[in-house]
Motif scaffolding. Structure first.
Motif, PDB file in Angstrom:
ATOM      1  N   ASN A 193      16.201   4.336 -15.551  1.00 52.98           N
ATOM      2  CA  ASN A 193      14.800   4.196 -15.977  1.00 52.98           C
ATOM      3  C   ASN A 193      14.071   2.995 -15.380  1.00 52.98           C
ATOM      4  N   THR A 235      11.691   6.877  -7.850  1.00 51.66           N
ATOM      5  CA  THR A 235      10.348   6.831  -7.266  1.00 51.66           C
ATOM      6  C   THR A 235      10.366   5.975  -5.998  1.00 51.66           C
ATOM      7  N   ASP A 262      13.515  -3.259 -13.386  1.00 52.76           N
ATOM      8  CA  ASP A 262      12.374  -3.030 -14.270  1.00 52.76           C
ATOM      9  C   ASP A 262      11.944  -4.398 -14.771  1.00 52.76           C
ATOM     10  N   VAL A 263      10.792  -4.839 -14.300  1.00 50.92           N
ATOM     11  CA  VAL A 263      10.392  -6.209 -14.547  1.00 50.92           C
ATOM     12  C   VAL A 263      10.058  -6.450 -16.024  1.00 50.92           C
ATOM     13  N   THR A 264       9.778  -5.380 -16.770  1.00 51.00           N
ATOM     14  CA  THR A 264       9.502  -5.562 -18.196  1.00 51.00           C
ATOM     15  C   THR A 264      10.797  -5.736 -18.998  1.00 51.00           C
ATOM     16  N   ARG A 265      11.942  -5.481 -18.383  1.00 48.89           N
ATOM     17  CA  ARG A 265      13.229  -5.706 -19.033  1.00 48.89           C
ATOM     18  C   ARG A 265      14.095  -6.560 -18.125  1.00 48.89           C
ATOM     19  N   LEU A 279       7.601  -1.826 -11.302  1.00 43.98           N
ATOM     20  CA  LEU A 279       6.811  -1.657 -12.517  1.00 43.98           C
ATOM     21  C   LEU A 279       5.963  -2.900 -12.826  1.00 43.98           C
ATOM     22  N   GLU A 336       3.191  -2.112 -15.219  1.00 49.10           N
ATOM     23  CA  GLU A 336       3.521  -2.088 -16.647  1.00 49.10           C
ATOM     24  C   GLU A 336       3.626  -3.497 -17.207  1.00 49.10           C
ATOM     25  N   ARG A 338       0.271  -4.607 -17.911  1.00 44.33           N
ATOM     26  CA  ARG A 338      -0.237  -3.924 -19.101  1.00 44.33           C
ATOM     27  C   ARG A 338       0.319  -4.588 -20.372  1.00 44.33           C
ATOM     28  N   ARG A 343       4.765   3.628  -8.170  1.00 43.39           N
ATOM     29  CA  ARG A 343       3.906   4.775  -8.456  1.00 43.39           C
ATOM     30  C   ARG A 343       2.681   4.809  -7.556  1.00 43.39           C
ATOM     31  N   ARG A 387      16.940  -7.357 -25.887  1.00 44.93           N
ATOM     32  CA  ARG A 387      16.543  -7.927 -24.592  1.00 44.93           C
ATOM     33  C   ARG A 387      15.435  -7.083 -23.974  1.00 44.93           C
ATOM     34  N   GLU A 388      14.400  -6.861 -24.771  1.00 46.07           N
ATOM     35  CA  GLU A 388      13.182  -6.161 -24.341  1.00 46.07           C
ATOM     36  C   GLU A 388      13.339  -4.652 -24.186  1.00 46.07           C
ATOM     37  N   ALA A 389      14.560  -4.113 -24.215  1.00 46.23           N
ATOM     38  CA  ALA A 389      14.700  -2.657 -24.091  1.00 46.23           C
ATOM     39  C   ALA A 389      14.862  -2.046 -25.480  1.00 46.23           C
ATOM     40  N   ARG A 431       2.811 -10.577 -25.380  1.00 47.10           N
ATOM     41  CA  ARG A 431       2.508  -9.154 -25.464  1.00 47.10           C
ATOM     42  C   ARG A 431       1.212  -8.959 -26.257  1.00 47.10           C
ATOM     43  N   PRO A 432       0.368  -8.015 -25.831  1.00 47.44           N
ATOM     44  CA  PRO A 432      -0.884  -7.805 -26.563  1.00 47.44           C
ATOM     45  C   PRO A 432      -0.613  -7.250 -27.961  1.00 47.44           C
ATOM     46  N   GLU A 434      19.004   5.087 -24.763  1.00 48.90           N
ATOM     47  CA  GLU A 434      17.893   4.176 -24.505  1.00 48.90           C
ATOM     48  C   GLU A 434      16.600   4.953 -24.591  1.00 48.90           C
ATOM     49  N   PRO A 442      13.237   4.940 -23.110  1.00 48.46           N
ATOM     50  CA  PRO A 442      12.470   4.279 -22.049  1.00 48.46           C
ATOM     51  C   PRO A 442      10.993   4.235 -22.414  1.00 48.46           C
ATOM     52  N   ARG A 494       5.622   6.858 -19.635  1.00 53.47           N
ATOM     53  CA  ARG A 494       4.977   6.715 -18.332  1.00 53.47           C
ATOM     54  C   ARG A 494       4.192   7.975 -18.033  1.00 53.47           C
ATOM     55  N   ARG A 504       4.036  12.242 -13.060  1.00 52.58           N
ATOM     56  CA  ARG A 504       3.377  12.499 -11.777  1.00 52.58           C
ATOM     57  C   ARG A 504       3.560  13.970 -11.458  1.00 52.58           C
TER      58      ARG A 504
END
Lengths: 279, 345, 475
Positions: free
Chosen positions: A45, A50, A122-125, A149, A152, A155, A179, B320-322, C51-52, C284, C286, C289, C292
């Motif tokens: 994920n 991609t 995945d830079v958000t994790r 990402l 994201e 975002r 993407r 851990r963010e996931a 985080r917002p 998990e 995810p 998204r 596409r």
């Protein structure tokens, strides 16, 4: 990556491809007509496929790893007049356990010695993904971190200091948004630079180990380096031996590790030995 | 109606039946003969194992003890012991049977196979604790020395079985266990469980039911003639003396006592609450343990419960963010220290 | 530091062994902890920002996993997927059939004869191989080309892991993994694809369970049989204005029976032969998204649809030749098919079927799509009806005609119900069996996955037949 540079087949040259053609062939990856082998690793994920699609376009085909029921995709691209073959490794969280996916990814990077290993992150994790990155950097110093990402992350209000990450990890870091195709040119250029081997990187080594483990690792890796001076990852091998990794123990006993050095790539004897190893 | 196809069909059936019965290597007939031959070998190995254990426990191995342990008539036990004496695996020492060096080695080989197999069952299969011993009792007679070595390599050369017993090495060396039974341990000291005796099965089942595992820290709070009271991970247990006697412990120097370790489990968190991982229970083993660690569930990791599934069971945790879904029985294996709730959501 | 002497590999291993004892504790865990400590230090330095307040992902998760709305939303979405598939596939399916079977088939047959091809070669090649392949393609291709991309879109969006999350408790009670819901769903499209889809289940025991029970998810190739029988036998029992609803209800009940059997088998398997397989749950969720669309359609057509179709065609061609041969080769004064049917009849009667149906199922192992055409062909052959279709696969235009022909072939309501049950539970098609073998790499699990549904089917039909006959006798 200029025109006069062509990967030559002489041993021990600075800019030659380092991949182990014979081992890759056993995995069904034919390197004939290709200059460089690029492995694509990463957590599940992370948008790895991609990136793969973006790099290779429609020039790809899928199948299984020999004897395994794990999907493999391979494709290629051309950059600066050289042909890069890209192999998509199974998405894994780690390389330390013993699942089939992890074994495939680990063996490919260790024994196949791809010229570049791109780790899609995945830079958000980031923290969880770094677990895999740090393990891969113990095995190979020819790595590119693809910070995917980025959209994201934005975002979610996250700011990423990718230059400082590159300093910490000691290898090139390329932010991308697969993407929309953002950063992919940069990624391709960086892959080209690392593949040429012109710049030597000294990647991050795992630091926070217990004193007992660290001193044991030091003692053991000295001896491994003595035995195989060309081995690029003696410390990692020491780590796996202490952990009792069956595959690495076997590779040591049967001398497979001895072939793992750029110099040995094109010696026919080495290839013959490798071929005669049982799969 | 008799069809033209009936006769060939019958012929095929007959041929298949004959093949099944008398196939050269694995025909049923041959197998039956092998079973008869093996039974004797199994008895011999069991007897050696018994002599070994009895000797180590300073008991008096004899024909009577063999007959009792193996549930044989005294006549058959006598026959068995005479074979052992004939093959120089043991000698008489007064009225005690004493293993010779080769007898000892043979017993250790069986023990090695047994304990490796238990380790294998614990780490690589889904069989439950109460089945390990019986299965290993069968496997120990089937595994050859080289099978055992291969198994050991596959398991990354383990040194202890899942009950905390040392596994003899291929050359017959074995770590000494200095542990003492819980019934003789000092009150108000910290101890670590190093071994749970898996025989008799009925008592072992009680230890399993109390969720005790090797590696667990404990502290005794009270000991009487009838029972022992002690703390583990914030839980208080009281077990009858004959059960507690099957728990073996070693002193464990630690400033924090077992009583101080918080009782909360990850499963106790409500959505929105956070906790810091203190430990993963030793009951979380093998593939599952490695998976959890790979996902970053390690001492010190901060985990936040996010939301519950529509089916009520798995809960999604932010690790851990996931977002990782864990089942309740998994989340119960993770002890945590609760953290103040952050006001950001 | 003075250089130490070079050790041999085996000396190195001994040294590692000694060091392992010296370090003590669990080295693997020390390692993982060390790596993660590094990882979190680096990540803390590199990632900043808050985080917002409003998080879209969390809002969607609240909705799709809520106790009230979670399940209804799921049912709604999947109903929509199936509705689009079924209604959307009809038109291209009919179109393909009219081209491949209506136009090309007579045309190439004529050409073959005009150039003097011997009749038996025309029979094997055109009546056998071509016709059965054309049949499989026209029935199979359109629904798969619609179903798989839709499914992949949901997957790419990130919704499918939430389905596994919501249903896991239900599956856990039967000893399985929530992700099995997804491989089952895929199985409703095609069991071979469903078996491949079990790769997402990363726990060995639960994955094997999902592979073995996947065949109880009624696949695309078996829906038409089910619908046809429900309409002409069960719908016909009630007044015309209720017929549609009752026959739909019958199809749905059989499908749900398949789901029920799946859970029972999950439970039995996880407590018997699969008890010892290792098991570890992990799932998990995810982030969502935006899918596409074009990319998805392309890859799902290439990866899934084309793959399954190719396998099916490879198996359908030899089957077509075999069907033609058994129907047209004669021994004595009967065709080979009739000999075999006579042989099977006594067994078939026990389970309330007839030799024709049983033999059709054997011939149709390569592709369930051709069961009905094969039954019709064999019925014509054995009932001695004159006219079109003798020795060739075919389907009647009118349902009344089909009903008439089957009744002539000795079908009763019991036969129809039993055939529906047997359609639900019998051995998987050869494509699926082959896929199971490839996925498990084991003859043992392939045999179990093949024989278990067959056993269940025989058990169900046998039980129903005996009870039915008892009740009939009593009345």
């Amino acid at each position: 990556m200029t025109a006069e540079f062509k990967p030559a087949s002489t041993a021990a040259c600075e800019t030659c491809p380092v991949h182990q053609s014979a081992y890759l062939m056993k995995l069904g990856v034919d390197m004939q007509n290709w200059d460089y082998a690029v492995a694509l690793a990463g957590n599940p994920n992370t948008g790895k496929s991609t990136i793969f699609n973006a790099l290779t376009g429609l020039k790809q085909h899928t199948g299984n790893w020999p004897g395994k029921t794990v999907t493999r995709a391979e494709g290629g691209f051309e950059h600066a007049g050289l042909n890069f073959k890209v192999v998509d490794l199974p998405g894994t969280y780690s390389l330390l356990s013993t699942t089939v996916d992890e074994e495939i990814a680990r063996d490919f990077i260790l024994f196949g010695q791809p010229d570049v290993t791109v780790v899609v992150v995945d830079v958000t994790r980031l923290e969880r993904n770094l677990n895999l990155v740090l393990q891969i950097l113990e095995i190979t110093d020819r790595a590119v971190i693809c910070l995917n990402l980025m959209d994201e992350a934005a975002r979610h209000g996250l700011k990423i200091a990718h230059r400082s990450l590159a300093r910490d990890l000691g290898v090139p870091v390329v932010p991308t948004t697969a993407r929309s195709g953002e950063g992919l040119d940069h990624l391709v250029r960086t892959i080209g630079e690392v593949a040429s081997g012109k710049i030597k990187y000294s990647p991050h080594r795992i630091q926070n180990l217990s004193p007992a483990l660290t001193s044991a690792l030091d003692r053991l890796s000295v001896h491994i380096e003595n035995l195989y001076p060309a081995l690029p990852n003696a410390r990692w091998v020491a780590m796996r031996l202490l952990d009792g990794d069956e595959r690495i123990t076997q590779a040591l006993e049967q001398g497979e590790l001895g072939h793992l050095s750029p110099a040995a790539t094109n010696e026919p004897q080495a290839i013959q030995n490798l071929e005669s190893q049982p799969a | 109606m008799v069809s033209v196809l009936t006769i060939p069909l019958i012929a095929i059936f007959v041929i298949v039946a004959i093949l099944l019965l008398f196939r050269p290597n694995s025909g049923l007939f041959l197998r039956w003969r092998n079973v008869r031959r093996k039974a004797k070998q199994i008895l011999l190995e069991d007897a050696l194992k018994h002599l070994f254990h009895k000797e180590n426990a300073n008991g008096e191995p004899s024909i009577q003890s063999v007959s009792k342990a193996l549930q044989l008539s005294e006549d058959k036990a006598l026959l068995l012991v005479s074979i052992i004496l004939d093959e120089d695996l043991a000698v008489w020492e007064g009225n005690k049977l004493r293993l010779t060096a080769s007898g000892r080695l043979a017993a250790l080989k069986t023990l090695r196979a047994h304990r490796l197999w238990e380790r294998y069952l614990a780490d690589k299969t889904g069989f439950s604790e109460d089945e390990w011993h019986a299965r290993a009792d069968r496997a120990e007679h089937i595994l050859s020395a080289s099978d055992a070595d291969a198994l050991s390599a596959q398991l990354s050369h383990p040194t202890y079985d899942p009950h905390g017993d040392p596994i003899p090495s291929a050359s017959g060396e074995m770590a000494k266990l200095h542990a003492i039974p819980l019934t003789t341990a000092d009150i108000h000291q910290s101890f670590e469980i190093v071994h749970l005796e898996d025989e008799p099965p009925a008592i072992y089942a009680q230890l399993v039911a109390a969720e005790l595992y090797p590696g667990m820290k404990l502290e005794i709070s009270e000991r009487t003639q009838q029972q022992v009271r002690f703390w583990t991970n914030g839980d208080e247990h009281h077990l009858p003396t004959h059960v507690a006697g099957n728990i073996y412990v070693l002193p464990f120097p630690d400033k924090r006592t077992a009583r101080d370790i918080p009782k909360l489990r990850l499963a106790d968190l409500k959505p929105g609450q956070r906790g810091k991982v203190v430990a993963l229970s030793p009951a979380c083993r093998g593939l599952e343990r490695r998976r959890m660690m790979d996902l970053g569930i390690l001492p010190g990791t901060v985990i936040r419960a996010e939301f519950v599934s529509a089916g009520g069971d798995p809960v999604a945790y932010r690790i851990r963010e996931a977002l990782i879904a864990l089942r309740q029985e998994q989340a119960r294996l993770i002890t945590i220290q609760p953290l103040e709730e952050k006001n950001d959501s | 530091m003075e250089k130490e002497k070079t050790l041999t590999p085996s000396e190195l291993l001994t040294m590692a062994e000694d060091l392992r004892w010296q370090i003590g504790g669990n080295i693997h865990e020390h390692l993982v902890e060390g790596i993660y400590t590094d990882a979190s230090r680096i990540a803390d330095r590199v990632v900043t920002g808050e985080r917002p307040k409003f998080d879209l992902d969390r809002a969607i998760d609240r909705l799709v996993t809520s106790r009230v709305w979670g399940i209804p939303i799921m049912i709604l979405l999947f109903t929509l997927v199936f509705w689009i598939t079924i209604s959307g596939a009809n038109i291209p399916s009919d179109f393909l059939a009219s081209i491949l079977i209506g136009k090309i088939y007579p045309a190439i047959k004529e050409i073959a004869f005009s150039i003097g091809t011997p009749w038996w070669l025309v029979g094997i090649l055109i009546d056998g191989m071509y016709l059965s392949t054309a049949w499989v393609i026209s029935v199979m291709l359109p629904p798969m080309a619609i179903f798989f991309p839709l499914f992949t879109l949901l997957e790419d969006f990130g919704y499918l892991p939430r389905v596994a999350f919501n249903l896991d408790n239900l599956f856990k009670k039967s000893g399985a993994h929530g992700k099995q819901a997804l491989s089952m769903m895929m199985g409703f499209g095609c069991n071979a694809a469903g078996v491949i889809a079990t790769r997402i289940i990363d726990s060995p025991r639960e994955r094997l369970i999902a592979i073995i029970t996947n065949n109880f998810a009624l696949c695309n190739g078996r829906w038409p049989t089910m619908i046809l029988l429900a309409v002409i036998f069960i719908g016909a029992l009630v007044p015309a204005h209720l017929a549609g609803m009752i026959s739909a209800l019958a199809v749905v009940s059989v499908t749900l029976l398949g789901v029920l059997i799946t859970f029972v088998m999950n439970w039995l398997l996880s407590r018997s032969i699969l008890r010892g397989e290792a098991s570890a749950f992990s799932l998990e969720l995810p982030p969502y998204r935006p899918p596409r669309i074009l990319q998805t359609i392309y890859t799902s057509l290439i990866d899934r649809t084309a793959y399954v179709l190719w396998r099916a065609v490879v198996f359908a061609m030899p089957a077509g030749a075999a069907i033609w041969l058994v129907a047209n080769l004669t021994i004595g004064d009967l065709s080979l098919a009739e000999h075999i049917i006579n042989l099977l009849n006594p067994v078939a009667v026990l389970i309330g079927l007839n030799g024709v149906i049983l033999f059709a199922y054997m011939l149709a192992i390569p592709a369930n799509e051709i069961v009905i055409p094969t039954v019709l062909m064999l019925t014509v052959l054995t009932a001695g009806v004159q006219g079109a279709g003798a020795g060739v696969l075919y389907e009647l235009d009118s349902q009344a005609g089909t009903f008439e022909l089957l009744t002539l072939g000795g079908w009763s309501l019991l036969t129809a119900v039993n055939t529906m049950l047997f359609t639900l539970a019998h051995n998987p098609c050869s494509t699926t069996i082959y896929t199971i073998y490839k996925e498990t790499g084991s003859v043992k699990w392939t045999a179990i996955a093949t024989l278990l549904p067959l056993g269940v089917g025989v058990g169900l039909t046998f039980g129903l037949t005996q009870v039915w006959r008892l009740v009939e006798a009593w009345l």
